[in-house]
Design an enzyme around this catalytic site. Structure first.
Site, PDB file in Angstrom:
ATOM      1  N   ASP A  81       0.848  -1.197   0.000  1.00 15.83           N
ATOM      2  CA  ASP A  81       0.000   0.000   0.000  1.00 15.83           C
ATOM      3  C   ASP A  81       0.884   1.248   0.000  1.00 15.83           C
ATOM      4  O   ASP A  81       2.094   1.154   0.241  1.00 15.83           O
ATOM      5  CB  ASP A  81      -0.899  -0.066   1.251  1.00 15.83           C
ATOM      6  CG  ASP A  81      -2.157   0.767   1.114  1.00 15.83           C
ATOM      7  OD1 ASP A  81      -2.547   1.082  -0.016  1.00 15.83           O
ATOM      8  OD2 ASP A  81      -2.760   1.091   2.159  1.00 15.83           O
ATOM      9  N   GLU A 133      -2.224   7.047  -7.382  1.00 21.77           N
ATOM     10  CA  GLU A 133      -3.243   7.956  -6.829  1.00 21.77           C
ATOM     11  C   GLU A 133      -3.188   9.319  -7.506  1.00 21.77           C
ATOM     12  O   GLU A 133      -2.116   9.888  -7.690  1.00 21.77           O
ATOM     13  CB  GLU A 133      -2.999   8.106  -5.316  1.00 21.77           C
ATOM     14  CG  GLU A 133      -3.989   9.013  -4.595  1.00 21.77           C
ATOM     15  CD  GLU A 133      -3.778   9.016  -3.075  1.00 21.77           C
ATOM     16  OE1 GLU A 133      -3.429   7.949  -2.503  1.00 21.77           O
ATOM     17  OE2 GLU A 133      -3.961  10.079  -2.460  1.00 21.77           O
ATOM     18  N   GLY A 178      -8.329   6.758   8.342  1.00 21.20           N
ATOM     19  CA  GLY A 178      -8.415   6.861   9.803  1.00 21.20           C
ATOM     20  C   GLY A 178      -9.779   7.246  10.342  1.00 21.20           C
ATOM     21  O   GLY A 178      -9.959   7.388  11.546  1.00 21.20           O
TER      22      GLY A 178
HETATM   23 ZN   LIG Z   1      -4.915   4.553   1.581  1.00 20.00          ZN
END
Ligand SMILES: [Zn+2]
Length: 283
Positions: A81, A133, A178
């Site tokens: 990740d 991303e 989170g």
């Molecule tokens: Zn992530």
């Protein structure tokens, strides 16, 4: 069997579900991931943060995961990740990971494209999938914080995908790492525009904060992988606090961790059930 993320995403797109990608924090948790996948007859992705990769070691992560995938006869993608260290990502490819993420979201677009292409070229040669991303997903995960989130621009995403040929694209439209005390306010309009503009399988990060009611619309709009980390960690600590505080010192440590693993398995099964649009899938 260890398989690429690309293979899993193609299956997910064909059968209209989303692959759950679950964060590993320690070795103890790992068998529960496989039990959940096996009992739901669903392939999963296991994602490894930079912290976990350094803690356990790439070689041990690969051998444990491969052993369990074969023993349990489950299709699993082993995914590195968020990482922006090119050398480390290449080490993960060499070690046997079947998918890696290069995270250049904090970089100028052209720089993000240049470095992503470098990883794509290296990984694809070895049959390994790549996620990248565009836009910035905010929040804190495994000690890494992104203060300012920035919704993905659909045109930028389309350009990025055309230039890099990644296998999966992480996009930002309101989810946050989170987040577990509240639910994310997702901007479906932005997601829909990204979906219309980009052909790539899309990835939602910060899946813990996503409401189950939203899963169907997410899948309809191209979300093919949903990352889950925070809830697994929170649950493990919660259960561990209970078992550790109630235990005598002559108890085996093992007995204190098994209930934590069982809780994690339950949560993964619940997530998979919802990501599968409430149906079991054949593996
Ligand atoms: Zn992530």
């Amino acid at each position: 069997m260890l398989v690429t993320l690309k293979e899993l995403l193609e299956d997910a797109q064909k059968k209209k579900y989303a692959i759950g990608s679950f964060n590993l924090h320690n070795m103890e948790m790992l068998p529960s991931f496989f039990e959940a996948a096996k009992e739901t007859k669903t392939p999963i992705s296991i994602q490894i943060s930079n912290g976990t990769a350094k803690y356990i070691g790439l070689d041990l992560i690969v051998s444990m995961t491969r052993t369990l995938a074969e023993r349990e006869n489950v299709k699993v993608a082993l995914h590195l990740d968020h990482n922006s260290d090119l050398d480390f990502i290449k080490k993960a490819v060499d070690a046997g990971f079947t998918s890696v993420m290069f995270d250049g979201a904090h970089l100028p677009l052209e720089e993000n494209i240049r470095l992503t292409k470098d990883i794509v070229q290296y990984a694809h040669k070895q049959g390994v999938s790549v996620e990248a991303e565009v836009g910035a997903i905010g929040g804190t995960e495994d000690g890494v914080s992104v203060e300012h989130s920035n919704h993905t621009d659909p045109e930028e995403a389309a350009y990025f995908y055309k230039e890099t040929n990644v296998d999966a694209l992480a996009v930002s439209f309101g989810s946050a790492h989170g987040q577990y005390r509240s639910k994310a306010a997702l901007d479906f309009d932005v997601l829909h525009k990204i979906y219309e503009a980009v052909d790539a399988p899309l990835v939602l990060h910060g899946g813990t904060g996503v409401s189950y009611d939203d899963i169907g619309v997410l899948i309809e709009n191209g979300i093919s992988k949903i990352n889950i980390g925070t809830i697994l960690n929170v649950t493990y600590i919660e259960k561990g606090k209970e078992t550790f505080s109630e235990s005598s010192l002559d108890n085996s440590l093992r007995n204190l961790l098994i209930p934590c693993n069982d809780k994690v398995k339950e949560i993964i099964k619940e997530k998979i059930y919802h990501f599968n649009n409430n149906r079991a899938l054949a593996n």
